[in-house]
Design a protein around this motif. Structure first.
Motif, PDB file in Angstrom:
ATOM      1  N   TRP A  17       0.815  -1.213   0.000  1.00  0.00           N
ATOM      2  CA  TRP A  17       0.000   0.000   0.000  1.00  0.00           C
ATOM      3  C   TRP A  17       0.850   1.264   0.000  1.00  0.00           C
ATOM      4  O   TRP A  17       0.439   2.293  -0.547  1.00  0.00           O
ATOM      5  N   CYS A  18       2.047   1.230   0.581  1.00  0.00           N
ATOM      6  CA  CYS A  18       2.960   2.384   0.461  1.00  0.00           C
ATOM      7  C   CYS A  18       3.261   2.653  -1.005  1.00  0.00           C
ATOM      8  O   CYS A  18       3.241   3.801  -1.459  1.00  0.00           O
ATOM      9  N   GLU A  19       3.521   1.596  -1.766  1.00  0.00           N
ATOM     10  CA  GLU A  19       3.815   1.745  -3.191  1.00  0.00           C
ATOM     11  C   GLU A  19       2.592   2.222  -3.976  1.00  0.00           C
ATOM     12  O   GLU A  19       2.703   3.054  -4.866  1.00  0.00           O
TER      13      GLU A  19
ATOM     14  N   LEU B  62      -0.030   4.010  -2.922  1.00  0.00           N
ATOM     15  CA  LEU B  62      -0.514   5.338  -2.563  1.00  0.00           C
ATOM     16  C   LEU B  62       0.563   6.404  -2.444  1.00  0.00           C
ATOM     17  O   LEU B  62       0.235   7.573  -2.231  1.00  0.00           O
ATOM     18  N   GLY B  63       1.842   6.016  -2.541  1.00  0.00           N
ATOM     19  CA  GLY B  63       2.903   6.991  -2.310  1.00  0.00           C
ATOM     20  C   GLY B  63       3.067   7.297  -0.828  1.00  0.00           C
ATOM     21  O   GLY B  63       3.570   8.350  -0.455  1.00  0.00           O
ATOM     22  N   TYR B  64       2.616   6.387   0.026  1.00  0.00           N
ATOM     23  CA  TYR B  64       2.755   6.530   1.467  1.00  0.00           C
ATOM     24  C   TYR B  64       4.167   6.123   1.881  1.00  0.00           C
ATOM     25  O   TYR B  64       4.932   5.573   1.088  1.00  0.00           O
ATOM     26  N   VAL B  65       4.496   6.375   3.139  1.00  0.00           N
ATOM     27  CA  VAL B  65       5.808   6.059   3.678  1.00  0.00           C
ATOM     28  C   VAL B  65       5.661   5.404   5.046  1.00  0.00           C
ATOM     29  O   VAL B  65       4.614   5.500   5.684  1.00  0.00           O
TER      30      VAL B  65
ATOM     31  N   CYS C 126       1.643   2.543   7.605  1.00  0.00           N
ATOM     32  CA  CYS C 126       2.134   3.464   6.588  1.00  0.00           C
ATOM     33  C   CYS C 126       1.270   4.719   6.639  1.00  0.00           C
ATOM     34  O   CYS C 126       0.103   4.672   7.022  1.00  0.00           O
TER      35      CYS C 126
ATOM     36  N   ASP D  14       0.543   8.898   4.929  1.00  0.00           N
ATOM     37  CA  ASP D  14       0.654   9.875   3.851  1.00  0.00           C
ATOM     38  C   ASP D  14       1.714  10.898   4.261  1.00  0.00           C
ATOM     39  O   ASP D  14       1.561  11.548   5.295  1.00  0.00           O
TER      40      ASP D  14
ATOM     41  N   THR E  10       2.258  13.766   3.245  1.00  0.00           N
ATOM     42  CA  THR E  10       1.727  15.135   3.275  1.00  0.00           C
ATOM     43  C   THR E  10       0.832  15.363   4.489  1.00  0.00           C
ATOM     44  O   THR E  10       0.487  16.497   4.794  1.00  0.00           O
TER      45      THR E  10
ATOM     46  N   GLU F 196      -2.361   2.431 -14.708  1.00  0.00           N
ATOM     47  CA  GLU F 196      -2.174   2.298 -13.265  1.00  0.00           C
ATOM     48  C   GLU F 196      -2.434   0.865 -12.822  1.00  0.00           C
ATOM     49  O   GLU F 196      -1.735   0.329 -11.973  1.00  0.00           O
TER      50      GLU F 196
ATOM     51  N   ARG G 116       0.636  -1.139 -13.483  1.00  0.00           N
ATOM     52  CA  ARG G 116       1.672  -0.849 -12.480  1.00  0.00           C
ATOM     53  C   ARG G 116       1.407  -1.615 -11.193  1.00  0.00           C
ATOM     54  O   ARG G 116       2.313  -2.207 -10.597  1.00  0.00           O
TER      55      ARG G 116
END
Length: 142
Positions: free
Chosen positions: A23-25, A27-30, A57, A59, A61, A104, A107
């Motif tokens: 899910w990090c990958e 959504l761009g989460y960390v 994980c 967001d 931002t 998407e 990916r």
């Protein structure tokens, strides 16, 4: 009037670290600061089944909800009653939207997701791709 509260989405799962990384990958989460790369809380993926491990994980931002993945002993049996919609095609219509969703989706398949089916556009809704994450949890690309 109710006070706005923070939101966390919790997933029951077999492999918290694997699912959190997926899910990090997506959504761009960390992984939150202060946690090791595996984002393990508790027992981790190698813990005995009676010891819950978990992974987190977030967001980067701060806009999106925190995701928490908790180990449970039972497997997934039926369709999710709640699912995430990953808004990949917001504002797009027709062929442009479909091409964006397909790209998407490809990916995410490379990350371990499974494509379930395309829900084609109709008179009321635009196209949507139904997918499953690495543990079989349904989500939509819309």
């Amino acid at each position: 009037m109710a006070t706005v509260r923070e939101l966390q989405v919790t997933f029951d799962c077999a492999e918290p670290v694997r699912l959190a990384r997926f899910w990090c990958e997506v959504l761009g989460y960390v992984v939150p600061p202060g946690q090791d790369e595996a984002a393990v809380e508790g027992g981790g993926d190698d813990a005995p089944e009676d010891q819950p491990g978990g992974a987190v994980c977030v967001d980067p931002t701060g806009a999106g909800p925190r995701l928490y993945f908790q180990r449970v002993p039972e497997g997934k049996v039926v369709k999710n009653r709640v699912h995430l919609d990953v808004r990949a095609g917001t504002g797009l219509v027709g062929a442009e939207r479909l091409a964006t969703l397909e790209a998407e989706g490809a990916r995410l398949v490379a990350l371990g997701a499974t494509r379930v089916r395309l829900l084609p556009a109709d008179d009321e809704e635009e196209s949507c791709l139904v997918m499953q994450d690495v543990e079989g949890n349904e989500f939509c690309l819309d």
